[in-house]
Scaffold this active site. Structure first.
Site, short mmCIF file in Angstrom:
data_model
loop_
_atom_site.label_atom_id
_atom_site.label_comp_id
_atom_site.label_asym_id
_atom_site.label_seq_id
_atom_site.Cartn_x
_atom_site.Cartn_y
_atom_site.Cartn_z
N GLU A 53 -1.76 -4.01 -8.82
CA GLU A 53 -1.91 -4.99 -7.59
C GLU A 53 -0.60 -5.89 -7.31
OE1 GLU A 53 -6.63 -5.61 -6.78
OE2 GLU A 53 -5.58 -6.90 -8.55
N GLY A 62 -16.09 9.21 9.65
CA GLY A 62 -15.75 10.48 9.99
C GLY A 62 -15.44 11.60 8.78
N GLU A 103 -18.77 6.08 2.64
CA GLU A 103 -18.81 4.43 1.88
C GLU A 103 -19.41 3.47 3.02
OE1 GLU A 103 -15.34 1.98 -0.02
OE2 GLU A 103 -14.97 2.10 1.95
N ARG A 147 0.79 -1.12 0.05
CA ARG A 147 -0.03 -0.01 -0.08
C ARG A 147 1.08 1.30 0.02
NH1 ARG A 147 -5.03 -0.97 -1.80
NH2 ARG A 147 -5.91 -2.61 -0.75
N ALA A 188 -10.89 -7.34 -1.33
CA ALA A 188 -11.91 -6.35 -1.34
C ALA A 188 -11.85 -5.29 -2.45
CB ALA A 188 -11.46 -5.56 -0.16
N GLU A 195 -14.01 -9.99 -6.85
CA GLU A 195 -12.79 -9.66 -6.11
C GLU A 195 -12.11 -10.96 -5.59
OE1 GLU A 195 -11.07 -6.85 -5.83
OE2 GLU A 195 -12.45 -5.80 -7.04
N GLU A 213 -8.22 -11.23 -7.01
CA GLU A 213 -7.33 -11.18 -6.09
C GLU A 213 -6.60 -12.19 -5.77
OE1 GLU A 213 -7.98 -8.46 -3.20
OE2 GLU A 213 -8.43 -6.83 -4.47
#
Length: 166
Positions: free
Chosen positions: A120, A95, A99, A44, A56, A72, A76
């Site tokens: 990915e 916050g 989503e 990431r 996901a 997915e 993946e």
């Protein structure tokens, strides 16, 4: 999309609130007939780290969440599921955004060739269910939505391991 709303503060003043508008997402907890949970370890960029996660992705316009979960899983980990059950939904970033994420438990997962996107960078980890649950409970899985997805599936996963049902 990003929008900024002007809100009235409790003090009577005005403030600017930034909201991220985002389509729904799915998080899939894949379990094989051998009682292993298949996690992905994905690089990431935003945190410059490799993170343990469940498969996901975003629900595309016109697609159902269940179809997205199956897609997915295939993309993946190269997985197909004998059974795909909706478990729960949650706000993934209440916050700052709107989503809604849906959790699916994929059982009887068989692995094949993944159909990953070029961006990915993923490594697979098949772990005993008890070990995956331990990682989620202890914070070793730092991706919050993935850890929550695993823990939301825990009652069904424990029932599966205690009665031997696969």
């Amino acid at each position: 999309n990003v929008r900024q709303d002007r809100l009235r503060a409790a003090s009577g003043g005005e403030l600017l609130y930034t909201v991220i508008e985002k389509a729904g997402a799915v998080f899939v907890v894949p379990v094989t007939d051998d009682g292993e949970m298949v996690l992905i370890e994905q690089y990431r960029y935003a945190v410059d780290d490799w993170c343990l996660e469940v498969p996901a992705g975003n629900v595309e316009p016109g697609a159902s969440p269940a179809a997205t979960a199956a897609r997915e899983l295939r993309e993946e980990i190269g997985g197909t599921a004998a059974r795909l059950d909706f478990i729960a939904d949650f706000f993934s970033m209440n916050g700052i955004g709107d989503e809604v994420a849906q959790v699916y438990l994929a059982r009887g997962v068989t692995l094949g060739d993944p159909e990953r996107e070029p961006t990915e960078h993923i490594r697979l980890h098949a772990l005993p269910i008890a070990e995956a649950l331990r990682l989620a409970r202890t914070g070793a899985i730092k991706d919050g939505p993935s850890a929550l997805a695993i823990l939301l599936c825990e009652p069904l996963l424990q029932a599966q391991t205690s009665d031997g049902a696969r």
